[in-house]
Design an enzyme around this catalytic site. Structure first.
Site, PDB file in Angstrom:
ATOM      1  N   GLY A   1       0.836  -1.209   0.000  1.00 44.22           N
ATOM      2  CA  GLY A   1       0.000   0.000   0.000  1.00 44.22           C
ATOM      3  C   GLY A   1       0.863   1.249   0.000  1.00 44.22           C
ATOM      4  O   GLY A   1       0.548   2.250   0.644  1.00 44.22           O
TER       5      GLY A   1
ATOM      6  N   ARG B   1      -0.286   5.286  -1.704  1.00 45.88           N
ATOM      7  CA  ARG B   1      -1.312   6.232  -1.225  1.00 45.88           C
ATOM      8  C   ARG B   1      -1.166   6.437   0.272  1.00 45.88           C
ATOM      9  O   ARG B   1      -0.622   5.583   0.982  1.00 45.88           O
ATOM     10  CB  ARG B   1      -2.711   5.678  -1.497  1.00 45.88           C
ATOM     11  CG  ARG B   1      -3.143   5.865  -2.932  1.00 45.88           C
ATOM     12  CD  ARG B   1      -4.650   5.832  -3.053  1.00 45.88           C
ATOM     13  NE  ARG B   1      -5.202   4.498  -2.881  1.00 45.88           N
ATOM     14  CZ  ARG B   1      -6.220   4.215  -2.061  1.00 45.88           C
ATOM     15  NH1 ARG B   1      -6.765   5.158  -1.323  1.00 45.88           N
ATOM     16  NH2 ARG B   1      -6.682   2.985  -1.981  1.00 45.88           N
TER      17      ARG B   1
ATOM     18  N   ASN C   1       1.544  -2.378   5.433  1.00 39.09           N
ATOM     19  CA  ASN C   1       0.773  -1.145   5.626  1.00 39.09           C
ATOM     20  C   ASN C   1      -0.591  -1.190   4.942  1.00 39.09           C
ATOM     21  O   ASN C   1      -1.521  -0.508   5.373  1.00 39.09           O
ATOM     22  CB  ASN C   1       1.601   0.035   5.085  1.00 39.09           C
ATOM     23  CG  ASN C   1       0.765   1.283   4.918  1.00 39.09           C
ATOM     24  OD1 ASN C   1       0.395   1.929   5.890  1.00 39.09           O
ATOM     25  ND2 ASN C   1       0.442   1.608   3.662  1.00 39.09           N
TER      26      ASN C   1
ATOM     27  N   SER D   1      -3.924  -0.415  14.406  1.00 42.44           N
ATOM     28  CA  SER D   1      -4.717   0.741  14.836  1.00 42.44           C
ATOM     29  C   SER D   1      -5.053   0.573  16.311  1.00 42.44           C
ATOM     30  O   SER D   1      -5.195  -0.565  16.798  1.00 42.44           O
ATOM     31  CB  SER D   1      -6.009   0.783  14.015  1.00 42.44           C
ATOM     32  OG  SER D   1      -6.940   1.655  14.611  1.00 42.44           O
TER      33      SER D   1
ATOM     34  N   TYR E   1     -13.188  -4.037  11.015  1.00 46.53           N
ATOM     35  CA  TYR E   1     -11.871  -3.375  11.042  1.00 46.53           C
ATOM     36  C   TYR E   1     -11.185  -3.642  12.382  1.00 46.53           C
ATOM     37  O   TYR E   1     -10.007  -3.990  12.436  1.00 46.53           O
ATOM     38  CB  TYR E   1     -12.057  -1.873  10.807  1.00 46.53           C
ATOM     39  CG  TYR E   1     -10.767  -1.090  10.758  1.00 46.53           C
ATOM     40  CD1 TYR E   1      -9.920  -1.190   9.661  1.00 46.53           C
ATOM     41  CD2 TYR E   1     -10.393  -0.257  11.808  1.00 46.53           C
ATOM     42  CE1 TYR E   1      -8.729  -0.466   9.616  1.00 46.53           C
ATOM     43  CE2 TYR E   1      -9.214   0.466  11.769  1.00 46.53           C
ATOM     44  CZ  TYR E   1      -8.377   0.356  10.664  1.00 46.53           C
ATOM     45  OH  TYR E   1      -7.204   1.058  10.627  1.00 46.53           O
TER      46      TYR E   1
ATOM     47  N   LYS F   1      -7.598  -5.814  13.040  1.00 47.14           N
ATOM     48  CA  LYS F   1      -6.373  -5.253  13.610  1.00 47.14           C
ATOM     49  C   LYS F   1      -5.988  -5.989  14.900  1.00 47.14           C
ATOM     50  O   LYS F   1      -4.796  -6.147  15.195  1.00 47.14           O
ATOM     51  CB  LYS F   1      -6.533  -3.747  13.854  1.00 47.14           C
ATOM     52  CG  LYS F   1      -6.700  -2.929  12.559  1.00 47.14           C
ATOM     53  CD  LYS F   1      -5.501  -3.057  11.620  1.00 47.14           C
ATOM     54  CE  LYS F   1      -5.561  -2.038  10.477  1.00 47.14           C
ATOM     55  NZ  LYS F   1      -4.435  -2.179   9.535  1.00 47.14           N
TER      56      LYS F   1
END
Ligand SMILES: NC(=O)c1ccc[n+]([C@@H]2O[C@H](COP(=O)([O-])OP(=O)(O)OC[C@H]3O[C@@H](n4cnc5c(N)ncnc54)[C@H](OP(=O)(O)O)[C@@H]3O)[C@@H](O)[C@H]2O)c1
Length: 234
Positions: free
Chosen positions: A12, A15, A86, A140, A156, A160
């Site tokens: 990734g 961006r 990432n 995160s 999500y 994580k």
């Protein structure tokens, strides 16, 4: 690039926070494989970073793409010394734990967990043979069990938390080999995922991942979760 230059692969990388991770690693003298699903997007970022950056096509949700990309990287540069997992997606921001979108959960795990896992399986054995490696899983605070005080973003969050478990397992499995494996929380950062109102810019978000990716030889920091270069509770 001189002989002995370390090679980093950043998923990734074209961006958001990934671009800044690539730029900061290149600034520290590493060769950086900027991985993105579209090679042209990676090539455009490499043009902005400079000759230390090399584009790589990689979709972490595809096992075949991971094998192909790692083969290409090893064929060209011999080793991958630093792996920054990432790449990530957040697909269920409007959901809660009692309103799960199962398809979103599966798709999120495919990228956020299995993507990092596939890359680790493809890259870490070579690091162990070389007696040097740095693996950073970009996680995160939403994945921290001790900070989990909301059911929002359930897929999500779980992805994580599971990624952090991968960090712990890998760190234990390669302990004492010179390979260090850690999780880094970039903090709420302006990007496609973080949106425009986030308080920090991508350069700041990249700082802790880059710090962990460049821990000096002999450093024993492994199996940890960090934000702003400080331990974050699991
Ligand atoms: N921004 C925040 O506030 C924040 C906070 C905590 C954690 N994070 C974490 O930081 C990391 C980077 O996020 P960001 O904020 O920079 O998000 P972003 O701007 O939305 O970028 C996401 C990146 O993930 C890549 N990606 C998604 N699916 C992929 C796949 N199947 N294969 C390969 N690459 C894929 C994208 O690559 P393409 O260019 O190929 O689409 C893109 O480079 C993520 O792991 C995210 O969970 C972000």
């Amino acid at each position: 690039m001189h002989e002995g230059t370390r090679t980093a692969l950043v998923t990734g990388g074209a961006r958001g926070i990934g671009v800044e991770i690539c730029r900061q690693l290149a600034d520290r003298g590493l060769r950086v494989l900027v991985a993105a699903r579209k090679r042209e997007a990676a090539a455009e970022v490499c043009g902005r970073i400079g000759p230390a950056a090399v584009p790589l096509a990689l979709d972490v949700s595809s096992a075949a793409s991971v094998v192909e990309a790692v083969d290409e990287a090893l064929g060209r540069f011999g080793t991958i010394d630093v792996l920054v997992n990432n790449a990530g997606v957040s697909l269920d921001g409007t959901r809660t734990a009692l309103d799960l979108d199962e398809d979103a959960l599966r798709a999120t795990l495919e990228t956020n967990l299995l993507g990092a896992w596939r890359l680790s399986e493809a890259v870490v054995p070579g690091m162990v043979r070389a007696r040097y490696g740095r693996v950073v899983n970009v996680t995160s605070s939403y994945g921290s069990l001790s900070l989990m005080n909301s059911g929002r973003h359930p897929a999500y969050r779980v992805s994580k938390t599971a990624l952090n478990a991968l960090t712990r397992m890998l760190a234990a499995e390669v302990a004492g080999t010179g390979v260090l494996v850690n999780s880094a929380d970039p903090g709420w950062t302006r990007s496609g995922m973080g949106g425009e109102s986030a308080p920090r810019g991508p350069g700041e978000g990249a700082d802790t991942p880059v710090w962990l990716a460049t821990l000096p030889e002999g450093d024993g920091t492994t199996g940890g979760l960090f934000a702003d270069r400080r331990p974050l509770p699991w």
